[in-house]
Scaffold this active site. Structure first.
Site, short mmCIF file in Angstrom:
data_model
loop_
_atom_site.label_atom_id
_atom_site.label_comp_id
_atom_site.label_asym_id
_atom_site.label_seq_id
_atom_site.Cartn_x
_atom_site.Cartn_y
_atom_site.Cartn_z
CD GLN A 219 71.58 136.11 54.78
OE1 GLN A 219 72.04 136.51 55.86
NE2 GLN A 219 71.62 134.84 54.41
CE1 TYR B 256 68.86 135.60 63.89
CE2 TYR B 256 69.39 134.59 61.78
CZ TYR B 256 69.77 135.00 63.05
OH TYR B 256 71.06 134.79 63.48
NE ARG C 144 71.48 130.70 54.39
CZ ARG C 144 72.74 130.57 54.85
NH1 ARG C 144 73.02 130.83 56.12
NH2 ARG C 144 73.71 130.19 54.06
N PRO D 285 77.22 133.78 54.03
CG PRO D 285 74.98 134.43 53.94
CD PRO D 285 75.91 133.33 53.53
#
Length: 763
Positions: A492, A573, A621, A415
């Site tokens: 994703q 995140y 991830r 990504p």
């Protein structure tokens, strides 16, 4: 110049010889605490390259040394009842005592004074410094000179985990450098064995500290310890006994290896050399190489520079780089042996490959140059494990299956945020960007993090899965990938959490918007930085909302036709903000222990898994290392995280690291995050994806063939070259990859040019 070498090992003797050759007027004294024929090691290993360096420096001593060398080209590995041999490695060995005798003779021929049985205590060191123009501290691993001036040299001594003992044997192992791995009732024990003269070999026995304690080696004397080792390795000793030459040491003579690194190598007219300055683990056999080549460099600069400080500066500048490079390789090798029990269940073919490439000094293609026949057989084995019974292609071109998804190869376009969306909708930029990379040969193409809500975007330019027009745009792309290429495509999905409402990446990474900021949320009220917003600590309603947004995004990704889904729970995140203790300060059931901190991310996963088709895989991830020490996520924590993910039904772990705190101090380098994927794969027995500064097909093939990961993700290389995989195939001579029909003429030219380049490189 009056020169004193304190320590008469290979470093001190060879510097004295080198300095005298450059200036016969030097008055040189070598002081050694032991007798001339004392030595407490067995054999010394050198490479052909080092021999050439010695010959260029002093042909006389080099010729004499060569006369006593035992040469071997093979490495033999005994593992799980299987003997695996590979060739082309080019090593040679000589007895340490014989090497010292030859260097002593050469030094005396040149008029160098040798004093034996003369220990130098710390009180005498200052006297040498005053009486001599140059003092070379070549007094070994436990250097008294280094200790005396420790405040200046600032030594960093890292005592490594495994226990080992130096022994010898008349079982010569004369056909190969030999590794032997034996499983005992107390754990694994292994040996490094190599010939160094006609009838003697070094035999280093090594094991974990836990195994060492279980055997009780610490309570044994040397003979008792030797008898136990003889029983362990009886099948390989051919009736020969093991021997010690360390009778001066009390106890069993087992030790831990100390890695030595000094902040400075010189003080006034004193300079460190050899093990006094830096050590390299015996598993790469380069300690003597470092010492001899450092001796040559210092002798050069003492003559070429106008002052000792300048000579020392040049010496340290040149040699420190070489030492650090070698110590890096030694660290890789040391850690591999320290963690060897995670690899001992590998098939002997893969285990042998992992051992050969453990230091990263030997790469996949370098191994092909050394032993093309063995590597070809290993590649065929790898392909067979993947279901290709008649293929000898490189590992990167082996298929991989997850649930109902089969990838044509192991290369993944990682990504990469594009910041080109408009109101969350991907644009023609995204279509061209992803379509080109799908045509470029990779088995799997990832979208950038696609956000589950407008407030979950990182920037105004981030794409989403929350509006009808988003579905239309994504479906157009997916249909093209499926219709025109053989790649698969993964969506994703994620939520920015505390790192949201920021500027486009090239405008200012993680910098809040100048205006128009939207509210953000996270596990706790911990801002990404002092200039970022303080996020709202999520309550139950917020969690329910976000969970359902992930579910809706997953449904949309499936409707668009994506082959695979990844949940982004890394890099600080929203889901990552729950996992790391750096940003999770909660006192409810979602904070505190790792199990609690994983509770909400796993709730999201389970909800998504319920609506995502059963034949399609889901990856997660993670950041396997916060790079802040024990205060954050550590590699040990990452193993526990992966265990929870595996138990929950996650199909593969995408193992990244960092980007969870501004306080992080990452350690960069080639493939620097691969060890985290390796550890999870081989301890949790869960498929993994490796990512992080991987840019060469050699990297990809080495990672896969050694069993360090199952898929390999490349980001920046695909930004620079959408056709990276096809170009990599051409580089290594693989013409069996699918090219789009309109590009076949370009393929043919590329293959011709690549073949010509390989031919020219081999001349």
């Amino acid at each position: 110049m009056k020169i004193a070498c304190l320590g008469g090992g290979p470093a001190g003797l060879y510097f004295a010889i080198s300095a005298k050759l450059r200036n016969p007027k030097h008055d040189i004294l070598v002081v050694e605490r032991n007798r001339p024929d004392d030595t407490f090691g067995w054999g010394v290993v050198l490479s052909d390259e080092t021999l050439d360096n010695l010959a260029n420096n002093d042909p006389v001593s080099a010729a004499r040394i060569r006369e006593h060398f035992a040469y071997w080209d093979d490495i033999a590995v005994h593992h799980k009842g299987t003997l695996t041999k590979s060739t082309g490695h080019g090593f040679c060995g000589i007895g340490r005592k014989q090497l010292l005798v030859l260097l002593q003779e050469r030094a005396q021929e040149l008029g160098i004074e040798l004093q034996f049985e003369t220990p130098v205590n710390e009180e005498e060191i200052d006297a040498f410094r005053e009486q001599y123009d140059l003092v070379v501290a070549s007094d070994g691993l436990n250097s008294r000179v280094r200790s005396h001036y420790a405040e200046v040299f600032k030594p960093d001594i890292d005592v490594r985990a495994c226990k080992f003992v130096w022994l010898g044997t008349h079982q010569t192992f004369d056909d190969a450098f030999t590794f032997i791995f034996e499983h005992t009732e107390n754990g694994w024990v292994w040996a490094h064995a190599y010939q160094f003269d006609n009838d003697t070999a070094t035999f280093i026995v090594e094991c974990s500290e836990d195994t060492w304690h279980k055997f009780g080696f610490g309570e044994m004397n040397q003979q008792e310890s030797i008898e136990v080792c003889q029983k362990i390795f009886a099948d390989h000793l051919g009736g020969h006994s093991l021997m010690t030459n360390a009778n001066h040491i009390r106890g069993s003579a087992w030790i831990n290896f100390p890695r030595v690194l000094c902040d400075k190598w010189s003080h006034d007219n004193v300079v460190l050399m050899g093990d006094a300055a830096a050590t390299a683990h015996f598993s790469i056999g380069s300690g003597t190489k470092l010492a001899l080549e450092s001796a040559i460099a210092l002798a050069d600069y003492v003559e070429s520079e106008s002052s000792l400080p300048q000579a020392f500066q040049r010496y340290e500048e040149e040699r420190r780089t070489q030492v650090l490079r070698l110590q890096s390789a030694a660290r890789n090798s040391t850690e591999w042996f320290e963690n060897i029990e995670r690899y001992l269940d590998l098939d002997p073919v893969q285990f042998n490959y992992a051992l050969l490439t453990r230091s990263q000094r030997i790469s996949h293609e370098n191994l092909r140059l050394r032993d093309p026949e063995w590597l070809s057989s290993a590649e065929s084995w790898f392909q067979a494990q993947a279901g290709n019974l008649d293929s000898d292609e490189a590992p990167m071109f082996a298929p991989f299956k997850l649930r109902g998804l089969t990838l044509k190869n192991r290369v993944v376009v990682s990504p990469m945020a594009q910041y080109k969306a408009v109101d969350g909708c991907p644009t023609d930029w995204h279509f061209v960007h992803y379509a080109e990379r799908a045509k470029g040969g990779a088995g799997l193409v990832y979208t950038e993090m696609t956000c589950v809500s407008p407030e979950g975007r990182i920037t105004p330019g981030c794409p989403g899965f929350y509006a009808a027009e988003h579905l239309t745009a994504w479906k157009r792309l997916v249909d093209f990938v499926h219709g025109e290429t053989s790649a698969k495509i993964c969506a994703q999905i994620g939520h920015s959490g505390p790192k949201g409402s920021t500027q486009l990446g090239w405008e200012g990474m993680d910098v809040p918007l100048a205006s128009g900021n939207w509210p953000i949320m996270a596990a706790s009220e911990v801002p990404w930085s002092e200039r970022n917003q303080v996020p709202k600590a999520m309550d139950r309603d917020d969690m329910d909302l976000v969970r359902e947004q992930f579910v809706a995004a997953a449904r949309m990704a499936d409707e668009a036709g994506f082959d695979m889904l990844e949940i982004h729970a890394a890099h600080g995140y929203l889901l990552s903000s729950f996992i790391t203790p750096l940003t999770n300060r909660r006192s409810d059931e979602y904070g505190g222990s790792l199990e609690n901190r994983l509770r909400f991310p796993l709730e999201v996963f389970h909800a998504v898994r319920e609506v995502w088709p059963q034949d399609k895989p889901i990856s997660v991830r993670i950041s396997a290392q916060d790079w802040v020490g024990a205060d954050g996520i550590t590699p040990e924590d990452a193993v526990d995280i992966a265990r929870h993910l595996k138990a929950a039904g996650v199909d593969i772990c995408d193992v990244s690291a960092g980007q969870t705190s501004k306080q992080a101090q990452p350690v960069y380098g080639r493939m620097f995050q691969t060890p985290f994927a390796d550890r999870i794969r081989n301890e949790v027995h869960m498929p993994t994806m490796a990512v992080g500064n991987i840019f060469d097909p050699d990297h990809v093939n080495s990672i896969l063939m050694a069993g360090r990961a199952d898929l390999v993700c490349l980001a920046r290389p695909h930004l620079a070259d959408p056709y990276w995989t096809l170009h990599a195939a051409a580089t290594i001579g693989n013409d069996r990859q699918h090219w789009p029909d309109p590009y076949l003429a370009g393929r043919d030219q590329l293959m011709r040019l690549a073949e010509r380049e390989r031919e020219e490189g081999s001349i």
